[in-house]
Design a protein around this motif. Structure first.
Motif, mmCIF file in Angstrom:
data_model
loop_
_atom_site.group_PDB
_atom_site.id
_atom_site.type_symbol
_atom_site.label_atom_id
_atom_site.label_comp_id
_atom_site.label_asym_id
_atom_site.label_seq_id
_atom_site.Cartn_x
_atom_site.Cartn_y
_atom_site.Cartn_z
ATOM 1 N N ALA A 64 45.730 41.194 31.471
ATOM 2 C CA ALA A 64 44.989 42.078 30.571
ATOM 3 C C ALA A 64 44.531 41.321 29.338
ATOM 4 C CB ALA A 64 45.854 43.269 30.185
ATOM 5 N N ALA A 65 45.386 40.453 28.807
ATOM 6 C CA ALA A 65 45.012 39.674 27.618
ATOM 7 C C ALA A 65 43.865 38.722 27.928
ATOM 8 C CB ALA A 65 46.228 38.902 27.100
ATOM 9 N N ALA A 66 43.899 38.087 29.105
ATOM 10 C CA ALA A 66 42.827 37.155 29.473
ATOM 11 C C ALA A 66 41.487 37.874 29.595
ATOM 12 C CB ALA A 66 43.180 36.447 30.774
ATOM 13 N N LEU A 67 41.479 39.057 30.210
ATOM 14 C CA LEU A 67 40.231 39.804 30.346
ATOM 15 C C LEU A 67 39.745 40.331 28.996
ATOM 16 C CD1 LEU A 67 40.820 41.834 33.640
ATOM 17 C CD2 LEU A 67 39.584 39.687 33.323
ATOM 18 N N LEU A 68 40.682 40.718 28.128
ATOM 19 C CA LEU A 68 40.282 41.195 26.806
ATOM 20 C C LEU A 68 39.660 40.066 25.993
ATOM 21 C CD1 LEU A 68 40.205 43.490 24.760
ATOM 22 C CD2 LEU A 68 42.553 42.875 24.073
ATOM 23 N N ARG A 69 40.221 38.868 26.091
ATOM 24 C CA ARG A 69 39.629 37.726 25.388
ATOM 25 C C ARG A 69 38.225 37.439 25.916
ATOM 26 N NH1 ARG A 69 44.947 35.486 26.238
ATOM 27 N NH2 ARG A 69 46.149 35.506 24.285
ATOM 28 N N ALA A 70 38.064 37.508 27.226
ATOM 29 C CA ALA A 70 36.743 37.257 27.804
ATOM 30 C C ALA A 70 35.741 38.302 27.325
ATOM 31 C CB ALA A 70 36.834 37.259 29.330
ATOM 32 N N HIS A 71 36.149 39.553 27.250
ATOM 33 C CA HIS A 71 35.251 40.621 26.786
ATOM 34 C C HIS A 71 34.856 40.396 25.334
ATOM 35 C CE1 HIS A 71 33.686 44.585 25.825
ATOM 36 N NE2 HIS A 71 34.607 44.699 24.870
ATOM 37 N N LEU A 72 35.837 40.094 24.473
ATOM 38 C CA LEU A 72 35.530 39.908 23.053
ATOM 39 C C LEU A 72 34.691 38.647 22.819
ATOM 40 C CD1 LEU A 72 38.990 40.838 21.472
ATOM 41 C CD2 LEU A 72 36.940 42.264 21.624
ATOM 42 N N GLY A 73 34.852 37.665 23.681
ATOM 43 C CA GLY A 73 34.085 36.433 23.534
ATOM 44 C C GLY A 73 32.768 36.437 24.270
ATOM 45 N N GLY A 74 32.430 37.525 24.979
ATOM 46 C CA GLY A 74 31.182 37.593 25.723
ATOM 47 C C GLY A 74 31.126 36.658 26.909
ATOM 48 N N ARG A 75 32.276 36.378 27.515
ATOM 49 C CA ARG A 75 32.337 35.462 28.655
ATOM 50 C C ARG A 75 32.580 36.239 29.941
ATOM 51 N NH1 ARG A 75 36.136 33.398 25.168
ATOM 52 N NH2 ARG A 75 37.759 33.868 26.703
ATOM 53 N N SER A 76 32.351 35.545 31.041
ATOM 54 C CA SER A 76 32.669 36.120 32.349
ATOM 55 C C SER A 76 34.169 36.026 32.580
ATOM 56 C CB SER A 76 31.916 35.387 33.460
ATOM 57 O OG SER A 76 30.523 35.559 33.309
ATOM 58 N N PRO A 77 34.747 36.975 33.306
ATOM 59 C CA PRO A 77 36.201 36.943 33.521
ATOM 60 C C PRO A 77 36.581 35.841 34.492
ATOM 61 C CG PRO A 77 35.223 38.704 34.806
ATOM 62 C CD PRO A 77 34.109 38.132 33.964
ATOM 63 N N SER A 78 37.786 35.376 34.348
ATOM 64 C CA SER A 78 38.337 34.388 35.266
ATOM 65 C C SER A 78 39.693 34.882 35.731
ATOM 66 C CB SER A 78 38.484 33.023 34.581
ATOM 67 O OG SER A 78 39.309 33.132 33.431
ATOM 68 N N PRO A 79 40.086 34.536 36.952
ATOM 69 C CA PRO A 79 41.395 35.000 37.454
ATOM 70 C C PRO A 79 42.528 34.423 36.634
ATOM 71 C CG PRO A 79 40.438 33.351 38.916
ATOM 72 C CD PRO A 79 39.376 33.710 37.937
ATOM 73 N N SER A 80 43.496 35.266 36.334
ATOM 74 C CA SER A 80 44.638 34.820 35.543
ATOM 75 C C SER A 80 45.679 34.168 36.447
ATOM 76 C CB SER A 80 45.265 36.008 34.813
ATOM 77 O OG SER A 80 45.691 36.983 35.744
ATOM 78 N N ALA A 81 46.438 33.264 35.833
ATOM 79 C CA ALA A 81 47.491 32.573 36.587
ATOM 80 C C ALA A 81 48.682 33.497 36.766
ATOM 81 C CB ALA A 81 47.916 31.306 35.853
ATOM 82 N N ALA A 82 49.133 33.644 37.988
ATOM 83 C CA ALA A 82 50.317 34.456 38.295
ATOM 84 C C ALA A 82 51.063 33.748 39.400
ATOM 85 C CB ALA A 82 49.918 35.868 38.717
ATOM 86 N N THR A 83 52.167 33.141 39.080
ATOM 87 C CA THR A 83 52.858 32.295 40.041
ATOM 88 C C THR A 83 54.352 32.593 40.043
ATOM 89 O OG1 THR A 83 53.179 30.538 38.404
ATOM 90 C CG2 THR A 83 51.184 30.431 39.754
ATOM 91 N N VAL A 84 54.985 32.193 41.123
ATOM 92 C CA VAL A 84 56.434 32.125 41.220
ATOM 93 C C VAL A 84 56.772 30.669 41.481
ATOM 94 C CG1 VAL A 84 58.453 32.817 42.559
ATOM 95 C CG2 VAL A 84 56.696 34.492 42.042
ATOM 96 N N TRP A 85 57.828 30.181 40.885
ATOM 97 C CA TRP A 85 58.159 28.765 40.986
ATOM 98 C C TRP A 85 58.355 28.345 42.441
ATOM 99 C CZ3 TRP A 85 62.166 27.766 36.515
ATOM 100 C CH2 TRP A 85 61.551 28.099 35.311
ATOM 101 N N PRO A 86 58.206 27.047 42.757
ATOM 102 C CA PRO A 86 58.391 26.564 44.139
ATOM 103 C C PRO A 86 59.782 26.897 44.665
ATOM 104 C CG PRO A 86 57.378 24.872 42.766
ATOM 105 C CD PRO A 86 57.787 25.981 41.837
ATOM 106 N N ARG A 87 59.901 26.892 45.981
ATOM 107 C CA ARG A 87 61.136 27.337 46.625
ATOM 108 C C ARG A 87 62.396 26.647 46.095
ATOM 109 N NH1 ARG A 87 62.175 30.258 51.052
ATOM 110 N NH2 ARG A 87 59.948 30.318 51.562
ATOM 111 N N PRO A 88 62.420 25.321 45.906
ATOM 112 C CA PRO A 88 63.675 24.711 45.430
ATOM 113 C C PRO A 88 64.091 25.176 44.034
ATOM 114 C CG PRO A 88 62.199 23.050 46.354
ATOM 115 C CD PRO A 88 61.399 24.298 46.203
ATOM 116 N N LEU A 89 63.157 25.735 43.268
ATOM 117 C CA LEU A 89 63.445 26.117 41.884
ATOM 118 C C LEU A 89 63.508 27.632 41.693
ATOM 119 C CD1 LEU A 89 61.033 23.631 40.082
ATOM 120 C CD2 LEU A 89 63.461 23.311 40.578
ATOM 121 N N ARG A 90 63.493 28.389 42.771
ATOM 122 C CA ARG A 90 63.411 29.840 42.609
ATOM 123 C C ARG A 90 64.680 30.449 42.037
ATOM 124 N NH1 ARG A 90 60.024 31.464 48.115
ATOM 125 N NH2 ARG A 90 58.068 30.458 47.444
ATOM 126 N N ALA A 91 65.833 29.844 42.293
ATOM 127 C CA ALA A 91 67.058 30.354 41.680
ATOM 128 C C ALA A 91 66.990 30.211 40.163
ATOM 129 C CB ALA A 91 68.276 29.625 42.239
#
Length: 308
Positions: A64-91
């Motif tokens: 939501a913050a990334a899209l709000l920044r794009a709107h206020l800056g007059g830019r096109s939206p970009s997909p936000s990063a949403a990740t889960v750490w790699p398998r060896p580091l998931r614990a």
């Protein structure tokens, strides 16, 4: 093309909002299925579901913050990063998510400048005014999370008095009572909330526990503003990434591994002793070879005795 990109971005944000609700429902399901008891595997699944719920909240705030920044800056939206750490580091990811409220606090840190920018451009816009309210609520949640521990103090219990009654311990080096040095090294046998700050402590605790509701409210406010300016969301949402993909698949995300038993069975003790002896033998091989080599070289360097 721009409208199409915004439609897809808004569809993704709407789907992320639903993922937050689904993750919260999943936590309730895990609690209902196992209760406060349950096996170690059940507890692991339940805590993983909680970590996913926190992470989904963080992804919603971040997106939501990334899209709000794009709107206020007059830019096109970009997909936000949403990740889960790699398998060896998931614990480690899970422990970090549980301890840091799913990364929401890291996300909130980047919203301070955004809050000032929204304030500067809000004017009489009621939708931006609602976003300001929700951003301020998130900031209050972070403040409570960071500063709640500073309301405690070391104290000296009074003999025969009720629990938590007694004198405050003397502070060290003139530092505040809640400073970590006083909490760890000041004289005193107990720790309590400072009596004159009980109301403040309750308020901070409420703010800290409200982060989930406030994250969802912030996402709703941003979605309403963006749909007002950029049209409705697309009918089909893009596939979700990050924590939302793992809701209901906790055992696949983080396979439960039984902890090492506190008391070893006889066969486990024998195996441990055997492996320890094998390790010592393997570790001693280089030293034995080095000793024999040095002895051989020492003998070859001695000048032979006898007549010439």
């Amino acid at each position: 093309m721009k409208n199409s990109r915004w439609a897809q971005a808004l569809a993704g944000l709407r789907a992320q909002r639903e993922a937050v609700r689904s993750a919260a429902d999943r936590v309730e399901e895990c609690w209902a299925a196992t209760g406060a008891e349950g096996t170690d595997s059940d507890r692991s699944r339940r805590t993983t579901a909680v970590a996913l719920s926190y992470a989904c909240e963080a992804d919603l705030v971040r997106g939501a913050a990334a899209l709000l920044r794009a709107h206020l800056g007059g830019r096109s939206p970009s997909p936000s990063a949403a990740t889960v750490w790699p398998r060896p580091l998931r614990a480690a990811w899970k422990e970090h998510a549980l301890g840091q409220r799913g990364g929401v606090w890291r996300t909130v840190r980047g919203l301070d400048d955004l809050l000032e920018k929204v304030r500067a451009t809000a004017g009489d816009d009621q939708l931006l005014a609602e976003i300001i309210t929700q951003l301020e609520g998130l900031h209050a949640s972070r403040h409570g999370h960071r500063n709640h521990g500073k309301l405690y103090e070391k104290y000296i219990p009074s003999p025969g008095a009720a629990l938590l009654e007694g004198e405050s311990a003397p502070t060290l080096f003139g530092l505040p009572k809640g400073h970590w040095i006083n909490l760890n090294f000041a004289t005193g046998n107990g720790v309590r909330i400072q009596p004159d700050r009980l109301a403040e402590a309750r308020h901070m605790e409420h703010d800290e526990q409200s982060v989930g509701e406030r994250a969802l409210a912030f996402g709703n406010a941003v979605l309403e503003l963006l749909e007002h300016h950029h049209g409705p969301a697309a009918s089909e949402a893009p596939p979700l990434r990050g924590a939302a993909r793992w809701i209901g698949r906790e055992d696949e995300l983080l396979v439960y591994r039984p902890p090492w038993p506190r008391k070893l069975r006889p066969e486990q003790s024998i195996s441990l002793i055997g492996l320890s002896l094998l390790g010592l033998a393997v570790a001693g091989i280089p030293w034995t070879v080095a000793f024999k080599t040095s002895s051989h070289l020492g003998c070859s360097l001695v000048w032979p005795s006898g007549d010439h």
